[in-house]
Structures are given as structure tokens and as C-alpha cells.
Design an enzyme around this catalytic site. Structure first.
Site, PDB file in Angstrom:
ATOM      1  N   ASP A 127       9.924  -6.614   7.815  1.00  9.40           N
ATOM      2  CA  ASP A 127       9.431  -7.715   8.663  1.00  9.40           C
ATOM      3  C   ASP A 127      10.533  -8.196   9.610  1.00  9.40           C
ATOM      4  O   ASP A 127      10.317  -8.358  10.816  1.00  9.40           O
ATOM      5  CB  ASP A 127       8.823  -8.858   7.842  1.00  9.40           C
ATOM      6  CG  ASP A 127       9.568  -9.158   6.550  1.00  9.40           C
ATOM      7  OD1 ASP A 127      10.503  -8.424   6.212  1.00  9.40           O
ATOM      8  OD2 ASP A 127       9.199 -10.140   5.875  1.00  9.40           O
TER       9      ASP A 127
ATOM     10  N   LYS B 163      10.623  -2.557   2.236  1.00 11.24           N
ATOM     11  CA  LYS B 163      10.237  -3.861   1.675  1.00 11.24           C
ATOM     12  C   LYS B 163      10.635  -3.851   0.193  1.00 11.24           C
ATOM     13  O   LYS B 163       9.822  -4.142  -0.696  1.00 11.24           O
ATOM     14  CB  LYS B 163       8.723  -4.060   1.870  1.00 11.24           C
ATOM     15  CG  LYS B 163       8.236  -5.459   1.636  1.00 11.24           C
ATOM     16  CD  LYS B 163       8.492  -6.391   2.803  1.00 11.24           C
ATOM     17  CE  LYS B 163       8.111  -7.807   2.421  1.00 11.24           C
ATOM     18  NZ  LYS B 163       8.419  -8.796   3.454  1.00 11.24           N
TER      19      LYS B 163
ATOM     20  N   TYR C  11      -0.032   5.477   3.036  1.00  5.79           N
ATOM     21  CA  TYR C  11      -0.775   6.153   4.084  1.00  5.79           C
ATOM     22  C   TYR C  11      -1.529   7.383   3.565  1.00  5.79           C
ATOM     23  O   TYR C  11      -2.353   7.962   4.253  1.00  5.79           O
ATOM     24  CB  TYR C  11       0.208   6.587   5.159  1.00  5.79           C
ATOM     25  CG  TYR C  11      -0.367   6.707   6.542  1.00  5.79           C
ATOM     26  CD1 TYR C  11      -0.416   5.606   7.381  1.00  5.79           C
ATOM     27  CD2 TYR C  11      -0.842   7.916   7.019  1.00  5.79           C
ATOM     28  CE1 TYR C  11      -0.920   5.705   8.656  1.00  5.79           C
ATOM     29  CE2 TYR C  11      -1.349   8.027   8.300  1.00  5.79           C
ATOM     30  CZ  TYR C  11      -1.385   6.918   9.111  1.00  5.79           C
ATOM     31  OH  TYR C  11      -1.887   7.019  10.376  1.00  5.79           O
TER      32      TYR C  11
END
Ligand code: NAI
Length: 335
Positions: free
Chosen positions: A205, A172, A125
Site C-alpha cells: 500500500d 503485504k 491470481y
């Protein structure tokens, strides 16, 4: 002299409308605040030739507290995000976003009560991008031990202070073994200092699917910057929409309170935006400055307005304006 001086950034889009409504409610509690209004973003670029004027940064550093409306960032071109710039300039490393359903507001999970702790200074980001050769762009994801440890510690301290029993890291690390791996390692290292709190981790996810299907299994969640950004909007959807999710950006130099949502250009200038999220951010701000009675009174007045059910904005199926909503709360605050 006022007891508190607070920097006020009305922002753009729906910002000035919802910030004005919020100031009315805060002032109706009787709390003694002098507002120091500052501009930033596109307005500042026009006036000062820079999106983040030094005077605004100095004002927040001096006052240590700011209430901020949303700021527009051009998509795919133009100046870089002023929100990100402000968080970096003040090292506001922890973005705290409580997600709690409101009484009498239809939503998927009326009992939901969880908190997102988003790392605010690095990860993908950070907007560190460059063109390697025409047609090839590189975007850098920076993860440091220092920032990962700091945000994990913030999340566990938050859990301890607010009597939460579980902190979940979302990551992740199966794919980004080094970067998310480091974030996760720091999380588990810090967790050892908090044996009374359960430390869990989930791949992002799967975590998103779990949040949609069984969000009650989460209490405090800690995430890298980009994941935290996306999951915040997902969670806002679980309790009835973006108009309802407040937030705080916290660091050693100060704290900036703002809603999760953006400047909503599609409804700006119409006086119909829901000011709940920024009002609740302001109630967090009142607690931060230890004006607990004022925060409790304002929050109760808002909850009573929701419980009555007559006054609500269009995003929640009502027909009231931003100002009507503020007036209903102010009315409840009258002795
Ligand atoms: P957004 O959050 O502004 O709007 C998304 C949708 O939610 C729109 O349909 C909007 O009308 C609705 N919405 C948002 N807040 C609402 C409220 N208080 N009451 C009723 N409806 C509301 O997201 P979008 O459209 O992706 O971004 C618009 C601009 O805001 C962009 O320039 C973006 O960069 C900026 N932004 C700024 C943030 C900040 O200042 N912290 C955070 C997020 C986005």
C-alpha cells in the site's frame, strides 16, 4: 526457409488490429520471420471446443516464441482466464514489464524508466476458488518457496544484466505473515548472492503511494502475481496510459510477448487503438531472438514518429488511426 518461425496469436477485441499493425512494422525491418497463426480463447472454444487448444501450446513449445494480442475473459462468469491458463500451461513464470516514458508524450513522469517483474504462476491470481457453502466463497492464495525464489532470482539477474542498481520487493507480509512472509524471505535470501545490487522491500500500500509521488526511487520491482497485475496498470498510468506499456512472459519452455493492456472492448473494431505497447513487446521479442539491429531500428523509427509529434492515436490526444501510426513507422524504416 525463414530464419525464425514465430507463433502469432491475434487475440480478440483490439487484438487483430494492433497485431496486424505490429506485423507490418516488424516485417519492414527486413527480419526473416515466418508467422504461425494460432487461435485461442473464445474463438478456439467455438472452433475446437476448448479455450486453449493443444495445437496452440504445441506451436509455442516448438517455436519457443510467440507474439500475442489480448484475450477477453468474461467477468464473474464463463470460462477462466485464457491468459492465466496459457502462462500456467507453458510455465511462463516471469512477467517482465518495462515502464518507460516516450519522447514528446505528455505524462506525469517524462523521465521514468523502471521495470516490473511479476510472478506469473501462483498467488491469489491463480483463480483457485470454490463455494464452501452457499453464501461463503473461498479463494486460495498459494505461495511456494520454489516460485518465490525463482522470480527473485530472475529479478536480480535482470538487474545485473541491465545494469540496474536496486531491486525492490513489494508485499503485504505484515498481514499475510506466512504467504507474503515466505515471498519476502526468499527475496532476501536470493539478494545475498547479488551484493552489488541494493535489495529493498516495501509494503504494497505504501509502495503504491510512493510510486505515484516519487517513482524515480524504484528501478526493478518484484511482486507476486496479483500485486504485479495491479501495479502494472498504475505504472502505465504514470507514463501516459495503457497503450504504452509492453511486456514479456518468460519461462524455460518459451516466451510469449504481449502488451500489459487487455482487449479494450470499448474501442474494438474502430481502428483507433494505440499499437505502441504491443509493438514495443515485439521489439522485446526481436531482442529475445537476437535480432538486435532490427529491434533498434524499429524502436528508433517509433521514437522518431513520437518526436515528430504529427502522428499519434486518440488516447494520446491525436487523431491518427492504428494503421496510420504503423505506416508512419514503416515510412521511417524505408532505406
Ligand atoms: P483494458 O486494458 O482492455 O482497457 C482499459 C482501458 O484502457 C479501456 O478504456 C481501453 O479502451 C483502454 N486501452 C487499453 N488498451 C488500449 C490501447 N492499446 N489503445 C488505446 N486505449 C487502450 O482493460 P479492461 O477493460 O479491464 O479489460 C478488457 C478485457 O481484456 C477483459 O476481458 C480482460 O480480462 C482482458 N484482459 C486481457 C489481458 C491480456 O490478454 N493479457 C490483460 C488485461 C485484461
Amino acid at each position: 526457409m525463414a530464419k525464425h518461425t514465430i507463433t502469432l496469436i491475434p487475440g480478440d477485441g483490439i487484438g487483430p488490429e494492433i497485431v496486424a499493425a505490429t506485423v507490418r512494422v516488424v516485417e519492414a525491418t527486413g527480419v526473416d520471420i515466418e508467422w504461425e497463426t494460432q487461435i485461442i480463447g473464445a474463438q478456439a472454444l467455438e472452433k475446437f471446443g476448448t479455450t486453449i487448444p493443444e495445437s496452440t501450446i504445441e506451436s509455442i513449445k516448438r517455436n519457443k516464441v510467440a507474439l500475442k494480442g489480448p484475450l477477453t475473459t468474461p467477468v464473474g462468469k464463463g470460462f477462466t482466464s485464457v491468459n492465466v491458463g496459457l502462462r500456467k500451461a507453458l510455465d511462463l513464470y516471469a512477467n517482465v514489464r518495462p515502464i518507460k516514458a516516450l519522447p514528446n508524450v505528455p505524462c506525469r513522469y517524462p523521465e521514468l524508466d523502471l521495470v516490473i517483474v511479476r510472478e506469473n504462476t501462483e498467488s491469489l491470481y491463480a483463480g483457485l476458488e470454490h463455494v464452501v457453502v452457499p453464501g461463503v466463497v473461498e479463494s486460495l492464495k498459494i505461495i511456494t518457496e520454489k516460485a518465490s525464489t525463482r522470480i527473485a532470482r530472475y529479478a536480480f539477474e535482470y538487474a545485473r544484466k541491465h545494469n540496474r542498481k536496486k531491486v525492490t520487493a513489494m508485499h503485504k507480509a505484515n498481514i499475510m505473515k506466512l504467504s507474503d512472509g515466505l515471498f519476502l524471505q526468499c527475496f532476501h535470501d536470493v539478494a545475498k548472492d547479488y551484493p552489488e545490487i541494493e535489495a529493498d522491500d516495501k509494503i504494497i500500500d505504501n509502495a503504491c503511494m510512493q510510486l505515484v509521488m516519487r517513482p524515480e526511487q524504484f528501478e526493478v520491482m518484484v511482486l507476486e502475481n496479483l500485486y504485479g497485475d495491479i501495479v502494472s496498470d498504475l505504472c502505465a498510468g504514470l507514463i501516459g496510459g495503457l497503450g504504452l506499456a509492453p511486456g514479456a512472459n518468460i519461462g524455460e519452455l518459451g516466451a510469449v510477448f504481449e502488451a500489459v493492456h487487455g482487449s479494450a472492448p470499448d474501442i474494438a473494431g474502430q481502428g483507433i487503438a494505440n499499437p505502441t505497447a504491443i509493438m514495443m513487446s515485439a521489439f522485446m521479442m526481436l531482442r529475445h531472438i537476437e535480432e538486435f539491429a532490427a529491434a533498434d531500428a524499429a524502436e528508433k523509427a517509433m521514437m522518431d514518429v513520437y518526436a515528430d509529434g504529427d502522428v499519434r492515436t486518440r488516447d494520446l490526444g491525436g487523431s491518427s488511426s492504428t494503421a496510420d501510426f504503423a505506416s508512419a513507422i514503416v515510412e521511417k524504416l524505408k532505406p
